[in-house]
Design a protein around this motif. Structure first.
Motif, PDB file in Angstrom:
ATOM      1  N   VAL A 154     -16.100  -5.397  -7.307  1.00 45.81           N
ATOM      2  CA  VAL A 154     -17.496  -5.666  -7.600  1.00 45.81           C
ATOM      3  C   VAL A 154     -18.359  -5.182  -6.442  1.00 45.81           C
ATOM      4  O   VAL A 154     -18.012  -5.370  -5.275  1.00 45.81           O
ATOM      5  CB  VAL A 154     -17.710  -7.184  -7.833  1.00 45.81           C
ATOM      6  N   HIS A 155     -19.489  -4.570  -6.779  1.00 44.49           N
ATOM      7  CA  HIS A 155     -20.508  -4.203  -5.793  1.00 44.49           C
ATOM      8  C   HIS A 155     -21.782  -4.952  -6.163  1.00 44.49           C
ATOM      9  O   HIS A 155     -22.296  -4.786  -7.274  1.00 44.49           O
ATOM     10  CB  HIS A 155     -20.769  -2.694  -5.800  1.00 44.49           C
ATOM     11  N   ILE A 156     -22.266  -5.777  -5.241  1.00 46.23           N
ATOM     12  CA  ILE A 156     -23.531  -6.490  -5.447  1.00 46.23           C
ATOM     13  C   ILE A 156     -24.577  -5.767  -4.605  1.00 46.23           C
ATOM     14  O   ILE A 156     -24.435  -5.643  -3.391  1.00 46.23           O
ATOM     15  CB  ILE A 156     -23.406  -7.967  -5.043  1.00 46.23           C
ATOM     16  N   GLY A 157     -25.616  -5.287  -5.247  1.00 44.84           N
ATOM     17  CA  GLY A 157     -26.615  -4.454  -4.593  1.00 44.84           C
ATOM     18  C   GLY A 157     -27.529  -5.204  -3.648  1.00 44.84           C
ATOM     19  O   GLY A 157     -27.618  -6.436  -3.657  1.00 44.84           O
ATOM     20  N   THR A 158     -28.253  -4.449  -2.848  1.00 38.63           N
ATOM     21  CA  THR A 158     -29.225  -4.972  -1.897  1.00 38.63           C
ATOM     22  C   THR A 158     -30.243  -5.853  -2.621  1.00 38.63           C
ATOM     23  O   THR A 158     -30.731  -5.498  -3.693  1.00 38.63           O
ATOM     24  CB  THR A 158     -29.960  -3.801  -1.206  1.00 38.63           C
ATOM     25  N   GLY A 159     -30.549  -7.004  -2.021  1.00 41.33           N
ATOM     26  CA  GLY A 159     -31.601  -7.868  -2.543  1.00 41.33           C
ATOM     27  C   GLY A 159     -31.263  -8.628  -3.802  1.00 41.33           C
ATOM     28  O   GLY A 159     -32.127  -9.295  -4.376  1.00 41.33           O
ATOM     29  N   VAL A 167     -19.961 -16.098 -12.479  1.00 44.38           N
ATOM     30  CA  VAL A 167     -18.699 -15.410 -12.217  1.00 44.38           C
ATOM     31  C   VAL A 167     -18.986 -13.920 -12.323  1.00 44.38           C
ATOM     32  O   VAL A 167     -19.265 -13.403 -13.410  1.00 44.38           O
ATOM     33  CB  VAL A 167     -17.598 -15.825 -13.217  1.00 44.38           C
ATOM     34  N   VAL A 168     -18.931 -13.238 -11.180  1.00 46.60           N
ATOM     35  CA  VAL A 168     -19.318 -11.831 -11.119  1.00 46.60           C
ATOM     36  C   VAL A 168     -18.062 -10.974 -11.260  1.00 46.60           C
ATOM     37  O   VAL A 168     -17.196 -10.982 -10.399  1.00 46.60           O
ATOM     38  CB  VAL A 168     -20.051 -11.509  -9.798  1.00 46.60           C
ATOM     39  N   VAL A 169     -17.978 -10.232 -12.378  1.00 50.54           N
ATOM     40  CA  VAL A 169     -16.821  -9.392 -12.662  1.00 50.54           C
ATOM     41  C   VAL A 169     -17.193  -7.914 -12.771  1.00 50.54           C
ATOM     42  O   VAL A 169     -16.314  -7.072 -12.957  1.00 50.54           O
ATOM     43  CB  VAL A 169     -16.093  -9.852 -13.954  1.00 50.54           C
ATOM     44  N   SER A 170     -18.488  -7.601 -12.661  1.00 44.49           N
ATOM     45  CA  SER A 170     -18.932  -6.206 -12.704  1.00 44.49           C
ATOM     46  C   SER A 170     -20.101  -6.038 -11.738  1.00 44.49           C
ATOM     47  O   SER A 170     -20.690  -7.017 -11.274  1.00 44.49           O
ATOM     48  CB  SER A 170     -19.330  -5.806 -14.128  1.00 44.49           C
ATOM     49  N   ASP A 171     -20.447  -4.793 -11.454  1.00 40.00           N
ATOM     50  CA  ASP A 171     -21.480  -4.486 -10.464  1.00 40.00           C
ATOM     51  C   ASP A 171     -22.831  -5.090 -10.849  1.00 40.00           C
ATOM     52  O   ASP A 171     -23.190  -5.149 -12.029  1.00 40.00           O
ATOM     53  CB  ASP A 171     -21.633  -2.980 -10.309  1.00 40.00           C
ATOM     54  N   ILE A 172     -23.579  -5.500  -9.799  1.00 42.00           N
ATOM     55  CA  ILE A 172     -24.923  -6.038  -9.968  1.00 42.00           C
ATOM     56  C   ILE A 172     -25.868  -5.098  -9.218  1.00 42.00           C
ATOM     57  O   ILE A 172     -25.683  -4.863  -8.032  1.00 42.00           O
ATOM     58  CB  ILE A 172     -25.031  -7.473  -9.401  1.00 42.00           C
ATOM     59  N   PRO A 173     -26.899  -4.562  -9.886  1.00 37.06           N
ATOM     60  CA  PRO A 173     -27.786  -3.590  -9.239  1.00 37.06           C
ATOM     61  C   PRO A 173     -28.677  -4.217  -8.162  1.00 37.06           C
ATOM     62  O   PRO A 173     -28.834  -5.441  -8.090  1.00 37.06           O
ATOM     63  CB  PRO A 173     -28.648  -3.061 -10.384  1.00 37.06           C
ATOM     64  N   ASP A 174     -29.297  -3.352  -7.357  1.00 37.21           N
ATOM     65  CA  ASP A 174     -30.242  -3.791  -6.332  1.00 37.21           C
ATOM     66  C   ASP A 174     -31.336  -4.657  -6.951  1.00 37.21           C
ATOM     67  O   ASP A 174     -31.857  -4.336  -8.030  1.00 37.21           O
ATOM     68  CB  ASP A 174     -30.905  -2.582  -5.661  1.00 37.21           C
ATOM     69  N   TYR A 175     -31.676  -5.746  -6.280  1.00 37.93           N
ATOM     70  CA  TYR A 175     -32.778  -6.655  -6.612  1.00 37.93           C
ATOM     71  C   TYR A 175     -32.648  -7.335  -7.969  1.00 37.93           C
ATOM     72  O   TYR A 175     -33.599  -7.931  -8.469  1.00 37.93           O
ATOM     73  CB  TYR A 175     -34.133  -5.945  -6.472  1.00 37.93           C
TER      74      TYR A 175
END
Length: 190
Positions: A154-159, A167-175
């Motif tokens: 998983v990649h959690i974006g800036t902000g 439950v985070v199983v996929s990428d979350i974009p910036d902000y």
């Protein structure tokens, strides 16, 4: 009206408590961290289990709260935590490969961050299967709510903001602001 002796005793007690905390932080930093920035605060009950060769680096002005648990296990565990970041009470950070946490990240209590999972093929028992190894990246200026789980790859974006118990199983974009199980983006920071 308080007497001077009582006031002095309270100030002395606070100073001794501060000294004790600084000693605990210094001891744990030297014993467990590969690199420790200045102003690091590690609470007494924070626990570290590191395999030989593990890398755990923490930036300046970070806080690792009580009962946090770091488990860095084989084959090649590395955890990098940026500056001005708070690891909340009872966090569990478990790495077999790579976890990167950025600067100015606030992590609530009872959060789990895990860079690996377990094989689930039908042709062998669960116990016999090897771990699936990935990585986790958390950008700068992220807030992770209490009880959230951040799973491998998983990649959690800036902000970004991760809601409590997500439950985070996929990428979350910036902000982005993400909530739920599995976590889904519901809006963006304005």
């Amino acid at each position: 009206m308080q007497s001077t002796a009582v006031t002095t005793d309270r100030a002395s007690y606070r100073n001794r408590g501060g000294l004790f905390q600084r000693l605990v932080s210094a001891y744990k930093a030297r014993r467990y961290l590969s690199r420790a920035g200045s102003g690091l605060l590690i609470k007494r009950t924070a626990d570290f289990r590191l395999a030989e060769g593990a890398v755990l680096e923490v930036g300046d002005n970070c806080t690792i709260q009580d009962f946090s648990f770091f488990q860095l296990t084989l084959p090649n565990p590395k955890v990098y935590i940026g500056s001005n970041t708070v690891i909340g009470r009872r966090n569990i950070i478990t790495a077999k490969n790579l976890i990167r946490i950025g600067d100015d990240v606030l992590i609530g209590s009872d959060v789990q961050i895990i860079d690996h999972g377990h094989g689930i093929a039908r042709n062998a028992t669960i116990r016999e299967q090897r771990a699936l190894i990935g990585e986790v990246t958390i950008g700068d200026d992220v807030w992770i709510g209490a009880g959230a789980k951040i799973l491998m790859n998983v990649h959690i974006g800036t902000g970004a903001v991760i809601g409590a118990n997500a439950v985070v199983v996929s990428d979350i974009p910036d902000y982005a602001i993400a909530v739920g199980t599995p976590a889904r983006v519901v809006k963006y920071r304005e």
